[in-house]
Motif scaffolding. Structure first.
Motif, PDB file in Angstrom:
ATOM      1  N   LEU A 298       0.827  -1.210   0.000  1.00 14.54           N
ATOM      2  CA  LEU A 298       0.000   0.000   0.000  1.00 14.54           C
ATOM      3  C   LEU A 298       0.859   1.258   0.000  1.00 14.54           C
ATOM      4  O   LEU A 298       0.523   2.254  -0.663  1.00 14.54           O
ATOM      5  N   THR A 299       1.982   1.217   0.720  1.00 15.21           N
ATOM      6  CA  THR A 299       2.886   2.369   0.735  1.00 15.21           C
ATOM      7  C   THR A 299       3.471   2.627  -0.648  1.00 15.21           C
ATOM      8  O   THR A 299       3.593   3.787  -1.076  1.00 15.21           O
ATOM      9  N   THR A 300       3.811   1.560  -1.355  1.00 19.08           N
ATOM     10  CA  THR A 300       4.328   1.712  -2.719  1.00 19.08           C
ATOM     11  C   THR A 300       3.282   2.341  -3.631  1.00 19.08           C
ATOM     12  O   THR A 300       3.591   3.230  -4.442  1.00 19.08           O
ATOM     13  N   MET A 301       2.032   1.900  -3.492  1.00 11.33           N
ATOM     14  CA  MET A 301       0.957   2.476  -4.298  1.00 11.33           C
ATOM     15  C   MET A 301       0.766   3.953  -3.981  1.00 11.33           C
ATOM     16  O   MET A 301       0.621   4.785  -4.889  1.00 11.33           O
ATOM     17  N   LEU A 302       0.768   4.300  -2.707  1.00  8.32           N
ATOM     18  CA  LEU A 302       0.597   5.702  -2.321  1.00  8.32           C
ATOM     19  C   LEU A 302       1.803   6.541  -2.726  1.00  8.32           C
ATOM     20  O   LEU A 302       1.656   7.729  -3.062  1.00  8.32           O
ATOM     21  N   THR A 303       2.997   5.947  -2.705  1.00 11.37           N
ATOM     22  CA  THR A 303       4.185   6.667  -3.179  1.00 11.37           C
ATOM     23  C   THR A 303       4.072   6.984  -4.662  1.00 11.37           C
ATOM     24  O   THR A 303       4.457   8.075  -5.117  1.00 11.37           O
ATOM     25  N   GLU A 322      12.158  17.840  -5.673  1.00  9.96           N
ATOM     26  CA  GLU A 322      12.571  16.849  -4.680  1.00  9.96           C
ATOM     27  C   GLU A 322      12.112  17.237  -3.277  1.00  9.96           C
ATOM     28  O   GLU A 322      11.742  16.375  -2.478  1.00  9.96           O
ATOM     29  N   SER A 323      12.129  18.531  -2.977  1.00 10.85           N
ATOM     30  CA  SER A 323      11.686  18.990  -1.662  1.00 10.85           C
ATOM     31  C   SER A 323      10.199  18.703  -1.462  1.00 10.85           C
ATOM     32  O   SER A 323       9.784  18.215  -0.395  1.00 10.85           O
ATOM     33  N   ALA A 324       9.389  18.988  -2.482  1.00  4.05           N
ATOM     34  CA  ALA A 324       7.947  18.732  -2.380  1.00  4.05           C
ATOM     35  C   ALA A 324       7.661  17.240  -2.256  1.00  4.05           C
ATOM     36  O   ALA A 324       6.790  16.824  -1.476  1.00  4.05           O
ATOM     37  N   LEU A 325       8.394  16.419  -2.999  1.00  7.30           N
ATOM     38  CA  LEU A 325       8.185  14.965  -2.920  1.00  7.30           C
ATOM     39  C   LEU A 325       8.608  14.426  -1.556  1.00  7.30           C
ATOM     40  O   LEU A 325       7.938  13.539  -0.995  1.00  7.30           O
ATOM     41  N   THR A 326       9.679  14.955  -1.008  1.00  2.00           N
ATOM     42  CA  THR A 326      10.132  14.527   0.320  1.00  2.00           C
ATOM     43  C   THR A 326       9.067  14.791   1.374  1.00  2.00           C
ATOM     44  O   THR A 326       8.830  13.957   2.263  1.00  2.00           O
ATOM     45  N   GLN A 327       8.409  15.930   1.295  1.00  2.00           N
ATOM     46  CA  GLN A 327       7.369  16.255   2.265  1.00  2.00           C
ATOM     47  C   GLN A 327       6.189  15.291   2.161  1.00  2.00           C
ATOM     48  O   GLN A 327       5.608  14.889   3.179  1.00  2.00           O
ATOM     49  N   LYS A 328       5.849  14.907   0.943  1.00  2.00           N
ATOM     50  CA  LYS A 328       4.740  13.953   0.767  1.00  2.00           C
ATOM     51  C   LYS A 328       5.127  12.572   1.291  1.00  2.00           C
ATOM     52  O   LYS A 328       4.315  11.887   1.929  1.00  2.00           O
ATOM     53  N   ILE A 329       6.353  12.151   1.012  1.00  2.00           N
ATOM     54  CA  ILE A 329       6.801  10.843   1.480  1.00  2.00           C
ATOM     55  C   ILE A 329       6.880  10.817   3.005  1.00  2.00           C
ATOM     56  O   ILE A 329       6.600   9.793   3.642  1.00  2.00           O
ATOM     57  N   PHE A 330       7.234  11.952   3.610  1.00  2.00           N
ATOM     58  CA  PHE A 330       7.316  12.007   5.068  1.00  2.00           C
ATOM     59  C   PHE A 330       5.958  11.747   5.713  1.00  2.00           C
ATOM     60  O   PHE A 330       5.872  11.132   6.784  1.00  2.00           O
ATOM     61  N   VAL A 331       4.892  12.211   5.063  1.00  2.00           N
ATOM     62  CA  VAL A 331       3.543  11.945   5.585  1.00  2.00           C
ATOM     63  C   VAL A 331       3.296  10.444   5.663  1.00  2.00           C
ATOM     64  O   VAL A 331       2.782   9.923   6.665  1.00  2.00           O
ATOM     65  N   LEU A 332       3.671   9.717   4.606  1.00  2.00           N
ATOM     66  CA  LEU A 332       3.486   8.264   4.588  1.00  2.00           C
ATOM     67  C   LEU A 332       4.342   7.594   5.663  1.00  2.00           C
ATOM     68  O   LEU A 332       3.883   6.695   6.377  1.00  2.00           O
ATOM     69  N   ASN A 333       5.602   8.027   5.775  1.00  2.00           N
ATOM     70  CA  ASN A 333       6.487   7.451   6.786  1.00  2.00           C
ATOM     71  C   ASN A 333       5.979   7.714   8.199  1.00  2.00           C
ATOM     72  O   ASN A 333       6.096   6.862   9.085  1.00  2.00           O
ATOM     73  N   PHE A 334       5.421   8.896   8.407  1.00  2.00           N
ATOM     74  CA  PHE A 334       4.899   9.248   9.725  1.00  2.00           C
ATOM     75  C   PHE A 334       3.772   8.298  10.121  1.00  2.00           C
ATOM     76  O   PHE A 334       3.733   7.793  11.255  1.00  2.00           O
ATOM     77  N   ILE A 335       2.880   8.030   9.184  1.00  2.00           N
ATOM     78  CA  ILE A 335       1.734   7.166   9.488  1.00  2.00           C
ATOM     79  C   ILE A 335       2.191   5.737   9.756  1.00  2.00           C
ATOM     80  O   ILE A 335       1.801   5.120  10.757  1.00  2.00           O
ATOM     81  N   THR A 336       3.015   5.195   8.877  1.00  2.00           N
ATOM     82  CA  THR A 336       3.428   3.792   9.022  1.00  2.00           C
ATOM     83  C   THR A 336       4.338   3.579  10.226  1.00  2.00           C
ATOM     84  O   THR A 336       4.346   2.492  10.819  1.00  2.00           O
TER      85      THR A 336
END
Length: 688
Positions: A298-303, A322-336
């Motif tokens: 699911l994380t791969t799909m959301l990424t 890259e900065s904008a993508l990092t912020q989005k990925i951090f949201v996923l990492n925070f949840i998981t």
């Protein structure tokens, strides 16, 4: 394309029907010109304080050219657009879709010495970081600098955490307060370290030199009224409207991942604390298996969704993308990473006796194994007794067990896979050769003197590409565990300090042996990860205070019933803790701003030398020298007669008469002294 930009090439055969194209500088003069252009560009953007020498060769020889700078400029020559002076080769895109990758070769002599040296060191010196920067570029050097700084800072919380574990126990308000102060100090001190390193490495402000993305799509072109250049514009308002889609994306990610994690959480509680039938010892691993399988998927799909959303936002430069993508990925990492502990701390512990009786919906997971309905029956509301040690065990898992598993997946598993793949390739080649020679090794045609070198290059070509953002994300997530939940288990920093000592060395080994040599990239900070650190430090002040309050009854907690929780007291605790955090952060920033640092001293020195050089070039070499005492003109009868004669030859007015009464400063001093004596009172004269 490569020859046109002054690069020489050699071609050899590679594995799997590929070609190896070796590239080196073919024209030293052209390369020196590119170095000069790069440094002039830095000077124009304020990265370099001093103007480069007028002669190209003087610029190159006047300052040492590091290996990282050399590789970076060659890489830019290969990949930069044709209209910017490059060859325009873009791997896996357009006409260059068959170009797999572009990478420099490892220096195995340096790698061996680097690994051997670090294996015997406890702390890294700034000279060691300089060496990493000179070899791999500033971006990777900043990662090692941050990890080393983080490791050194962990010494105090590790010692204090051990003492708290022995004396104070878990959920100590004293530990919570000290841990919050430590988090603030770490983040604010690292900001100062970033500044010092950027000045030391000559990259302060380099983030302002941004490369335009190839995939950027402009909507209109305008002429800059100042420079006259044609600018490609994408309206900021339109990008902002697209960025608003981040809100539904974050909500979607939270719902998808949150639902999955919460479901597995409920199944795990039902199987471990409600179900009491056959196969329980095996069934309790079912939620872990589901999480291990479904969360990465699911994380791969959301990424993928996050990446497409980032593409849709149409960022103009690579750095902003890259900065904008990092912020989005951090949201996923925070949840998981943190949601399971949040569920235990703020749902299971306070409301367990109310929520657990409704988990009978999960009895389907154990029904095939149950012998009686009683084994599947959930307790009545209020009758369930929570497991008070569950939260602590969960924190220990994420801060110890998960760190060990991650180390194995990150370091050991790639090595095993690489060795296994290499062995498979050898067996495949031998089998094909026995069946007719069709699969004979490509190395059979190598020149003997090149064979060993080409074997090494072919092995490096099969390695993965190193992404420093992955390692930075790992360190930031780890800091989050320390900031948010270490009050549950004060030995958390002890675990992390051991892990990070190993992590520094294993990452060096990974770069040297398991990855292609990274292409050097410049940076003047760790980028958006610094914002993530600040956010986690702030959130830690809230969660730590809440946990310390909820478990203030000797660490027992609410015992599954919220009746003992006073809402006003909990909110007041959080409010007070957050404002103390903001006040202390302001004080730490103010204190650090008053302390001088080597980087600030160097920056002031460079600015002074620039001003001095400018004044000397424009006004003369002795412009800053203190003038010597000038010779005083003696007043004689002849000089007075000459002055009288000169004044009679020109028209004089009150102004000229005013300035001619006193000829020298000595005469002015005597007149002033006489005036003071005349104005002094009589008593004062007697005293004198």
């Amino acid at each position: 394309s490569l020859a046109r930009v002054g690069l020489a090439t050699e071609v050899r055969t590679g594995d799997n029907c590929s070609l190896l194209v070796f590239i080196k500088v073919g024209s030293d003069k052209r390369f020196a010109h590119e170095v000069y252009r790069s440094r002039v560009k830095d000077w124009l953007h304020g990265v370099r304080a001093a103007e480069p020498a007028k002669e190209t060769q003087d610029t190159v020889s006047g300052q040492n050219l590091t290996e990282a700078e050399r590789f970076r400029i060659i890489h830019d020559l290969i990949t930069s657009p044709i209209d910017e002076g490059g060859a325009g080769i873009t791997p896996k895109e357009g006409r260059w879709k068959n170009v797999e990758s572009i990478f420099p070769l490892h220096d195995h002599t340096f790698n061996k010495g680097w690994i051997k040296k670090w294996s015997t060191m406890t702390f890294l010196k700034v000279e060691d970081l300089d060496e990493i920067r000179n070899r791999f570029g500033e971006k990777i050097a900043y990662y090692f600098a941050f990890t080393q700084n983080y490791f050194a800072f962990l010494i105090f919380p590790a010692a204090f955490g051990f003492a708290s574990w022995v004396i104070l126990g878990s959920f100590s308000p004293i530990y919570a307060l000290v841990n919050g102060l430590w988090c603030i100090s770490l983040v604010e001190y690292w900001k100062r370290q970033e500044l010092d390193l950027s000045v030391r490495w000559g990259v302060k402000g380099v983030a302002g030199i941004q490369k335009k993305r190839r995939d950027f799509k402009h909507e209109k072109e305008i002429r800059d009224p100042v420079t006259g250049e044609t600018l490609q514009i994408f309206p900021a308002t339109k990008r902002l409207s697209r960025q608003l889609l981040q809100a539904p994306f974050a909500l979607l990610a939270a719902l998808a991942l949150g639902t999955l994690i919460a479901t597995c959480f409920g199944i795990e509680i039902f199987l471990s604390e409600v179900y009491n039938g056959p196969g329980k010892t095996l069934l309790v691993f079912l939620p872990t298996g589901l999480l291990t399988t479904l969360v990465p998927t699911l994380t791969t799909m959301l990424t993928t969704v996050a990446t497409r959303l980032n593409d849709y936002e149409n960022w103009e430069t690579t750095e902003s993308y890259e900065s904008a993508l990092t912020q989005k990925i951090f949201v996923l990492n925070f949840i998981t990473s943190y949601l399971p502990i949040f569920l235990t701390a703020f749902v299971y512990v306070p409301f367990g006796s109310i929520v657990v009786p409704y988990l009978d919906v999960f009895n389907l997971t154990a029904r095939p194994f149950a012998q009686t309905e009683k084994q599947l029956q959930t307790p009545d509301v209020g009758a369930f007794v929570i497991n008070p040690s569950r939260l602590k065990k969960q924190v220990i898992y994420f801060t110890v067990t998960a760190q060990i598993v991650n180390f194995a997946l990150e370091t050991i598993l790639p090595y095993v896979k690489r060795r296994g793949f290499s062995k498979y390739q050898e067996m495949k080649s031998e089998k094909a050769a026995k069946m007719g020679g069709a699969g004979a090794s490509v190395s059979i045609d190598d020149v003997p003197e090149e064979a060993e070198f080409l074997k090494r290059v072919r092995n490096e070509a099969e390695l993965d590409v190193y992404d420093v953002a992955t390692d930075l994300r790992e360190m930031v997530v780890q800091f989050g565990y320390l900031s948010l939940f270490s009050v549950v288990w004060p030995l958390t920093p002890v675990s992390f300090i051991i892990n990070n000592w190993i992590e520094l060395r294993s990452d060096a080994v990974k770069i040297c042996l398991e990855m292609q040599r990274p292409t050097p990239q410049r940076a003047d900070s760790i980028g958006p990860w610094l914002d993530s650190l600040e956010f986690l430090a702030w959130l830690g002040s809230i969660t730590t205070a809440a946990l310390a309050y909820l478990f203030s009854n000797d660490g027992l907690g609410p015992d599954g019933t919220p009746a003992t929780i006073q809402g006003w007291a909990l909110l007041l605790t959080i409010f007070f803790s957050e404002h103390v955090f903001l006040l202390v952060r302001w004080g730490v920033r103010l204190a650090l701003s008053k302390i001088d640092s080597p980087g600030m001293e160097k920056e002031r020195g460079e600015r002074f030398m620039v001003r001095k050089r400018y004044l000397q070039d424009t006004l003369g070499r002795d412009v800053l020298d203190v003038p010597s005492d000038y010779m005083e003109e003696k007043i004689t009868r002849a000089s007075l007669e000459e002055d009288a004669r000169q004044s009679s030859l020109r028209t004089t007015g009150p102004k000229e008469h005013f300035w001619s009464r006193q000829r020298t400063w000595e005469e002015s001093a005597k007149v002033g002294a006489n005036l003071i004596e005349k104005m002094a009172p009589k008593e004062g004269k007697k005293q004198q």
